[in-house]
Design an enzyme around this catalytic site. Sequence first.
Site, short mmCIF file in Angstrom:
data_model
loop_
_atom_site.label_atom_id
_atom_site.label_comp_id
_atom_site.label_asym_id
_atom_site.label_seq_id
_atom_site.Cartn_x
_atom_site.Cartn_y
_atom_site.Cartn_z
N ASP A 395 0.83 -1.20 0.00
CA ASP A 395 0.00 0.00 0.00
C ASP A 395 0.87 1.25 0.00
O ASP A 395 2.07 1.19 0.18
CB ASP A 395 -0.94 -0.02 1.21
N GLU A 398 2.60 5.49 -3.70
CA GLU A 398 2.82 6.73 -4.46
C GLU A 398 4.24 7.30 -4.33
O GLU A 398 4.77 7.76 -5.33
CB GLU A 398 1.83 7.84 -4.04
N ASP A 463 -8.37 5.22 -2.71
CA ASP A 463 -9.39 5.37 -1.67
C ASP A 463 -10.48 6.34 -2.12
O ASP A 463 -10.61 7.46 -1.61
CB ASP A 463 -8.74 5.86 -0.38
#
Length: 756
Positions: A395, A398, A463
Amino acid sequence: MPAMAAPLATVDRNGALVAVEPYAPNIVRITIALDRALADAPPGDGPQAEADSAGWQHRTDAGGDIFSSDAMNVLVRAQPWPGAPTQMQRYFAPSLPPVSIAFTRSDGATIAEMKGWERAPHVVSGERTFRIGASFAVQPDEHYYGLGQNQEGILDLKGRTIDCRHNYDAPAGETVCVPFMVTNKGYGIVWDNPSATIVSPGLNNNTRFQSEVGERVSFFVITGDTTDQLYAGYARLTGVTPLPPKAAFGLIQSKARYETQKELLDVANGYRRRGYPLDVMVLDWFYWTRMGQLDIDRNFFPDPKEMNDQLRAQGMRSIISVWPRFERESRYFDLLAAKGWLLHHEDGSPVDGLPIRSDRAGALLDSTNPKARDWFWERIKENLGSQGFDWYWLDETEPDLVPDGYHYSIGTGDRFHNLYPLLHTSGVAQGSARDRPNLRNLILSRAAYLGSQRTGSLFWSSDIQSTWEALRRQVPAGLGFTASGLAYWSSDTGGWQWPNGPKASRPLLLDPAGATAMGPNYPDYPELFTRWFAYNSFTPTLRIHGQRPGSAAIWEYGTAAEPILAKFLKLRYSLMPYLYSLGYGTYRTGAPFMRALFMDFPNDPHVATIGDQYMFGPAFLVAPVTEQGVTSRKVYLPTGADWYDYWTSKRYPGGLTIDAPAPIDQIPLFVRAGSIVPMGAPIPSTATRQQLETIRVYPGRSASFTLYDDDGTTNDYRTKGGRSTTLTWDDAAGRLTATGALPTGQNAAGLVQVIR
């Protein structure tokens, strides 16, 4: 490792050095710099192919330097010796020597043209560097696609300004930069710069790339007669897309978050007890005692190995979320800080927490450092893999801690803003390949860069909100992402954020009675979830995830929704032979199988800007319903084929816009005439060998389909290959033949169902 530079030639244009470096007859790299070492240096991370000038020739005439293959010509135009500047030119003329490059087909037809380049000095994070860019000509009726993930709700990039950077906080939803852009004019551009880049395709009759940090211009041009040839070129340049484990094509059940071992197992058992297929259970974040402990809290998960053994016994696999962030109080922080393996300030001190939002604790692993990547994999393997987890969800790739203004081991976060997801996932992919060579790798990743497809990553749109507006934006967002050369994309079914949408504007299509997955103020959420689930049943992966009450399983959206969700789930599994064959096709060719219409209907001008419907493999046209309370929607059926309504078998000619019925238990779904669709028998998961139930043929033209199967878990498909059969439909004779026995061992003749 990046490719080694091997320019066919580096030519001088009054001080501007232009290196021309072929990689295939239809792939060429252009590098422009004022310094020869920069002009002749290799590309950055992402491209990994070796330069190959076989079949290319170089000659010079009065017009300039001409580089030719049997697929394209590259003309670096001659430039006159600059004269003394006029008074006006002293103020306004560019300081760089001009460069103009034309790309044409072997017959001389224009492909693309680079009109100019730029390099402007500035200081970024204390580093004296340049803002660099290039501009390209625009052809009539040219349209542009790709550049990663953009959630503004529009597929065609023409006339827009795209901020190509990973940005979790982008207003419409997370943006992901994959600087590969394809056009409907037979070419694509791979922009070789990992810093934040502004791209304005076809704006004011100009296409411009402008990167924040760099000293040279470097880009690749890939040409092709079809879009699939462009994606084959991208794969050759940046790496093949592995075939995911077969379980990845089934239902992946997740939630933010399952708090106990019992809760997770109860969900898995609930699927089996109800007879619903399921392949993967996911353990999301905060199963740990601290962020960065890389442990499992035994107060709530007393025996994770036993938990995974129970899942495996029921034909399921598991994924566990692993974050690259380390709290200061966690057991590894001091070690990582001492070694300099964290994102850091200029003085070397770790960057701890975000200056924005509320998740402000923890420092980021510097995955640009290969030693840090190796360490991370070893800790994952020892601490989590040893407990029986199959695959890893990486996760905040980025990364979430925005690197601008800070420093990696390889340079400033500004210079390498977009690179992190490639290197971070590569460390786990390489470790898995080394230490688990017989287990096919799978990674869930929230961001991507050039070449990220080679890591075995499955991507999703981050998200997002749980609203109808967010659902509408998913369709073009996903098509833009797969148009960027990365085939495996989906979204969190139902959205990630807590269900809290605006009040429904139309009467509800589903009674919310019995629904426990939202609060009482969102009565149309079961309808939204059902439409979203139908849509994601026709995306490369199908995953339920998000913040909501209960378990997020399909029986928690109400008694009216459950049988409809079960219907689509079972349809997904019946299409598994078709889906898995598409995945193998992507491995072989690089072409995505969730396809914007421009890819398959280049001669139909109406499809160039359609972003709310798409092809799912060669057979299915999918038109998701993204409006609350509607029971029909407009669907355009492209020219060049007839179309069958999947639900009624009614046949339509192409070139029509129809009002397609869309009751809540259907998604507008059409099958192209001349399609072969193998359908599988019901199974509880892909761990059960699936026999074919029918081979549907939709007549209207002759066609073929390669049906593929293998063990679904090992890497043998790369070497030994699996079992494949080519099915061929002769439309004139009305007969289907197979090249041999089906992968299941069945005889094709007895399974054929011709749709009339």
